[in-house]
Design a protein around this motif. Structure first.
Motif, PDB file in Angstrom:
ATOM      1  N   LEU A 231       0.837  -1.204   0.000  1.00 40.44           N
ATOM      2  CA  LEU A 231       0.000   0.000   0.000  1.00 40.44           C
ATOM      3  C   LEU A 231       0.869   1.251   0.000  1.00 40.44           C
ATOM      4  O   LEU A 231       0.623   2.200  -0.737  1.00 40.44           O
ATOM      5  CB  LEU A 231      -0.912   0.010   1.232  1.00 40.44           C
ATOM      6  CG  LEU A 231      -2.171  -0.844   1.157  1.00 40.44           C
ATOM      7  CD1 LEU A 231      -2.812  -0.980   2.534  1.00 40.44           C
ATOM      8  CD2 LEU A 231      -3.175  -0.234   0.183  1.00 40.44           C
ATOM      9  N   ALA A 232       1.928   1.235   0.809  1.00 41.22           N
ATOM     10  CA  ALA A 232       2.786   2.420   0.920  1.00 41.22           C
ATOM     11  C   ALA A 232       3.541   2.668  -0.384  1.00 41.22           C
ATOM     12  O   ALA A 232       3.629   3.812  -0.853  1.00 41.22           O
ATOM     13  CB  ALA A 232       3.768   2.240   2.079  1.00 41.22           C
ATOM     14  N   ALA A 233       4.056   1.589  -1.001  1.00 41.93           N
ATOM     15  CA  ALA A 233       4.804   1.754  -2.258  1.00 41.93           C
ATOM     16  C   ALA A 233       3.882   2.310  -3.335  1.00 41.93           C
ATOM     17  O   ALA A 233       4.252   3.209  -4.101  1.00 41.93           O
ATOM     18  CB  ALA A 233       5.385   0.411  -2.698  1.00 41.93           C
ATOM     19  N   ASN A 234       2.660   1.796  -3.382  1.00 40.18           N
ATOM     20  CA  ASN A 234       1.722   2.276  -4.397  1.00 40.18           C
ATOM     21  C   ASN A 234       1.183   3.658  -4.061  1.00 40.18           C
ATOM     22  O   ASN A 234       0.866   4.435  -4.966  1.00 40.18           O
ATOM     23  CB  ASN A 234       0.617   1.247  -4.616  1.00 40.18           C
ATOM     24  CG  ASN A 234       1.107   0.143  -5.525  1.00 40.18           C
ATOM     25  OD1 ASN A 234       1.475   0.406  -6.652  1.00 40.18           O
ATOM     26  ND2 ASN A 234       1.162  -1.069  -5.019  1.00 40.18           N
ATOM     27  N   ALA A 235       1.106   3.967  -2.783  1.00 42.53           N
ATOM     28  CA  ALA A 235       0.646   5.304  -2.402  1.00 42.53           C
ATOM     29  C   ALA A 235       1.575   6.356  -3.007  1.00 42.53           C
ATOM     30  O   ALA A 235       1.114   7.386  -3.513  1.00 42.53           O
ATOM     31  CB  ALA A 235       0.595   5.438  -0.889  1.00 42.53           C
ATOM     32  N   GLN A 236       2.865   6.082  -2.995  1.00 39.40           N
ATOM     33  CA  GLN A 236       3.828   7.032  -3.579  1.00 39.40           C
ATOM     34  C   GLN A 236       3.564   7.225  -5.064  1.00 39.40           C
ATOM     35  O   GLN A 236       3.491   8.348  -5.560  1.00 39.40           O
ATOM     36  CB  GLN A 236       5.233   6.460  -3.428  1.00 39.40           C
ATOM     37  CG  GLN A 236       5.933   6.926  -2.190  1.00 39.40           C
ATOM     38  CD  GLN A 236       7.376   6.452  -2.189  1.00 39.40           C
ATOM     39  OE1 GLN A 236       7.830   5.752  -3.084  1.00 39.40           O
ATOM     40  NE2 GLN A 236       8.088   6.831  -1.166  1.00 39.40           N
ATOM     41  N   ILE A 237       3.404   6.112  -5.773  1.00 39.54           N
ATOM     42  CA  ILE A 237       3.179   6.180  -7.226  1.00 39.54           C
ATOM     43  C   ILE A 237       1.895   6.951  -7.529  1.00 39.54           C
ATOM     44  O   ILE A 237       1.871   7.863  -8.364  1.00 39.54           O
ATOM     45  CB  ILE A 237       3.070   4.749  -7.824  1.00 39.54           C
ATOM     46  CG1 ILE A 237       4.397   4.012  -7.678  1.00 39.54           C
ATOM     47  CG2 ILE A 237       2.612   4.791  -9.278  1.00 39.54           C
ATOM     48  CD1 ILE A 237       4.338   2.545  -8.111  1.00 39.54           C
ATOM     49  N   PHE A 238       0.811   6.606  -6.830  1.00 44.40           N
ATOM     50  CA  PHE A 238      -0.486   7.180  -7.193  1.00 44.40           C
ATOM     51  C   PHE A 238      -0.674   8.601  -6.646  1.00 44.40           C
ATOM     52  O   PHE A 238      -1.485   9.356  -7.184  1.00 44.40           O
ATOM     53  CB  PHE A 238      -1.619   6.207  -6.840  1.00 44.40           C
ATOM     54  CG  PHE A 238      -1.619   5.051  -7.802  1.00 44.40           C
ATOM     55  CD1 PHE A 238      -2.313   5.131  -8.994  1.00 44.40           C
ATOM     56  CD2 PHE A 238      -0.836   3.919  -7.563  1.00 44.40           C
ATOM     57  CE1 PHE A 238      -2.263   4.102  -9.926  1.00 44.40           C
ATOM     58  CE2 PHE A 238      -0.783   2.879  -8.491  1.00 44.40           C
ATOM     59  CZ  PHE A 238      -1.495   2.971  -9.663  1.00 44.40           C
ATOM     60  N   THR A 239       0.086   8.964  -5.625  1.00 38.17           N
ATOM     61  CA  THR A 239       0.100  10.369  -5.200  1.00 38.17           C
ATOM     62  C   THR A 239       0.739  11.206  -6.299  1.00 38.17           C
ATOM     63  O   THR A 239       0.196  12.239  -6.723  1.00 38.17           O
ATOM     64  CB  THR A 239       0.897  10.532  -3.882  1.00 38.17           C
ATOM     65  OG1 THR A 239       0.371   9.643  -2.929  1.00 38.17           O
ATOM     66  CG2 THR A 239       0.827  11.934  -3.350  1.00 38.17           C
ATOM     67  N   ALA A 240       1.893  10.748  -6.785  1.00 37.79           N
ATOM     68  CA  ALA A 240       2.603  11.500  -7.830  1.00 37.79           C
ATOM     69  C   ALA A 240       1.760  11.572  -9.107  1.00 37.79           C
ATOM     70  O   ALA A 240       1.667  12.629  -9.748  1.00 37.79           O
ATOM     71  CB  ALA A 240       3.946  10.838  -8.119  1.00 37.79           C
ATOM     72  N   GLN A 241       1.117  10.467  -9.452  1.00 40.65           N
ATOM     73  CA  GLN A 241       0.334  10.470 -10.699  1.00 40.65           C
ATOM     74  C   GLN A 241      -0.939  11.306 -10.551  1.00 40.65           C
ATOM     75  O   GLN A 241      -1.347  12.000 -11.490  1.00 40.65           O
ATOM     76  CB  GLN A 241       0.027   9.028 -11.124  1.00 40.65           C
ATOM     77  CG  GLN A 241       1.328   8.302 -11.505  1.00 40.65           C
ATOM     78  CD  GLN A 241       1.133   6.940 -12.139  1.00 40.65           C
ATOM     79  OE1 GLN A 241       0.010   6.450 -12.240  1.00 40.65           O
ATOM     80  NE2 GLN A 241       2.224   6.334 -12.566  1.00 40.65           N
ATOM     81  N   GLY A 242      -1.551  11.272  -9.354  1.00 39.36           N
ATOM     82  CA  GLY A 242      -2.726  12.118  -9.121  1.00 39.36           C
ATOM     83  C   GLY A 242      -2.357  13.590  -9.219  1.00 39.36           C
ATOM     84  O   GLY A 242      -3.088  14.392  -9.835  1.00 39.36           O
ATOM     85  N   LYS A 243      -1.221  13.942  -8.637  1.00 37.93           N
ATOM     86  CA  LYS A 243      -0.778  15.352  -8.697  1.00 37.93           C
ATOM     87  C   LYS A 243      -0.504  15.775 -10.139  1.00 37.93           C
ATOM     88  O   LYS A 243      -0.832  16.895 -10.546  1.00 37.93           O
ATOM     89  CB  LYS A 243       0.503  15.529  -7.864  1.00 37.93           C
ATOM     90  CG  LYS A 243       0.242  15.555  -6.366  1.00 37.93           C
ATOM     91  CD  LYS A 243       1.522  15.807  -5.595  1.00 37.93           C
ATOM     92  CE  LYS A 243       1.218  15.857  -4.101  1.00 37.93           C
ATOM     93  NZ  LYS A 243       2.405  15.708  -3.270  1.00 37.93           N
ATOM     94  N   ALA A 244       0.104  14.877 -10.895  1.00 39.28           N
ATOM     95  CA  ALA A 244       0.408  15.209 -12.290  1.00 39.28           C
ATOM     96  C   ALA A 244      -0.888  15.370 -13.100  1.00 39.28           C
ATOM     97  O   ALA A 244      -1.023  16.316 -13.881  1.00 39.28           O
ATOM     98  CB  ALA A 244       1.300  14.126 -12.906  1.00 39.28           C
TER      99      ALA A 244
END
Ligand code: NAD
Ligand code: LMR
Length: 328
Positions: A105-118
């Motif tokens: 969850l934490a590893a994917n949270a990083q990816i999807f936070t960055a992609q959501g912001k983009a």
């Protein structure tokens, strides 16, 4: 006059779902045989992934698709999502050896936070986002929460594979074609806790529940078969489902964009409190789609067994949400 091309971003484009997905998008199966597309493909900024992506793009080129109006390779979501009208977020961090669910969850949270912001910064304001990468519902929730300038309803998670799996099991049980089945619903998380619900479904106009008339089969065969289908495919193939997942992604986006003519499909969408699901939880609901919008089918009666199933899958989603809240 031919239509203006639309921009379709796909992440994890060199992965196995990507390989089963891109050719079908480029051939018009997702957005229509009259809709040119520009593919904006995102892969990890590592040589091996970018090299694999170059190979896939060579193959796309070699198909000479009349509807493929352009394609780009990216290693940064800020360029990959520029002006995109559709975003299929497939790339995710798989669970590695010794990795706990919380680590995943934490590893994917990083990816999807960055992609959501983009997406928030550069995508079309009407972008339709489908999250496929697991845990799909929570990844979609994270991306949505990271994109405050976009409408929550721009973000969806993929429950369509569960829906299609449920339809096929019912077709096999009743000996009827899948096309005869209407009004099927899958509630909750894309995980073994999902609740595939055929209480309202009809087959050739007759009630599926009455036709099957076997609650033991429902509980002991149907629900476990649909819920554990992903694991069964991994056990058999050695890798997770790819062609069926890509097919479900095409179905989800096509129906969202082009409409369902009143038919129900399942999408993971942010709750507005429907059926007592807390606001913003990314939950599988029966929906209909028209004019590029989805609408949750409301007012369905929920019996005791169904409520218990919905409560269980909701509890899992709330647990996932609470597990990533501090990272948002
Ligand atoms: P895969 O490993 O073959 O491909 C994933 C690709 O994503 C890889 O090429 C990788 O380099 C890339 N990637 C990883 N992180 C990325 C990032 N941050 N940005 C861009 N690219 C990135 O996996 P796959 O079989 O294609 O599956 C992809 C995901 O879909 C997995 O999480 C899988 O569990 C999930 N899945 C979901 C469903 C569903 O119904 N929701 C069904 C099947 C699979
Ligand atoms: C599936 O349902 O096939 C996948 O979500 C399984 C997985 O864990 O990748």
């Amino acid at each position: 006059m031919s239509k203006k091309p639309v921009r379709v971003a796909v992440t994890g484009a060199a992965g196995q779902i990507g390989y089963a997905l891109l050719f079908r998008i480029a051939s018009g199966e997702m957005l229509g045989k009259d809709q040119p597309v520009i593919l904006q493909l995102l892969e990890l900024p590592i040589e091996k992934a970018q090299e694999a992506l170059r190979g896939v793009m060579m193959e796309l080129e070699d198909c000479a698709f009349p509807l493929l109006a352009g394609m780009e390779a990216h290693s940064d979501p800020m360029t990959a999502f520029k002006d995109t009208d559709y975003a299929l977020l497939v790339g995710a961090r798989p669970r590695g050896p010794g990795m706990e669910r919380a680590d995943l969850l934490a590893a994917n949270a990083q990816i999807f936070t960055a992609q959501g912001k983009a997406l928030n910064a550069v995508a079309s304001r009407d972008v339709k986002v489908l999250v496929v990468g697991n845990p799909a519902n929570t990844n979609a929730y994270i991306a949505m929460k990271s994109a405050p300038d976009l409408k929550p309803g721009n973000f969806t998670a993929m429950l369509r594979l569960d829906h299609n799996r449920a339809a096929s099991q019912i077709a096999a049980k009743t000996g009827k074609p899948v096309s005869a089945i209407k009004k099927l619903a899958v509630w909750g998380n894309h995980s073994p806790t999902m609740y595939a619900d055929y209480r309202f479904a009809t087959i050739d106009g007759a009630s599926v529940k009455e036709t099957i008339n076997d609650q033991v089969w429902n509980q002991d065969v149907f629900l476990p078969t649909v819920g554990k289908r992903g694991a069964a495919i991994i056990a058999a193939r050695g890798v997770s489902s790819a062609a069926s997942a890509a097919n479900a992604a095409i179905d989800h986006m096509r129906d969202w964009a082009l409409g369902t003519n009143g038919e129900w499909v399942t999408m993971g969408v942010p709750s507005n409190g429907e059926y007592g699901i807390p606001k913003d939880v990314m939950f599988g609901f029966p929906v209909t789609c028209a004019n590029g919008e989805y609408k949750i089918v409301e007012g369905l009666p929920i019996d005791e067994f169904s409520q218990a199933c919905i409560d269980k899958t909701l509890a899992e989603l709330i647990g996932e949400r609470d597990g990533v809240q501090h990272l948002l």
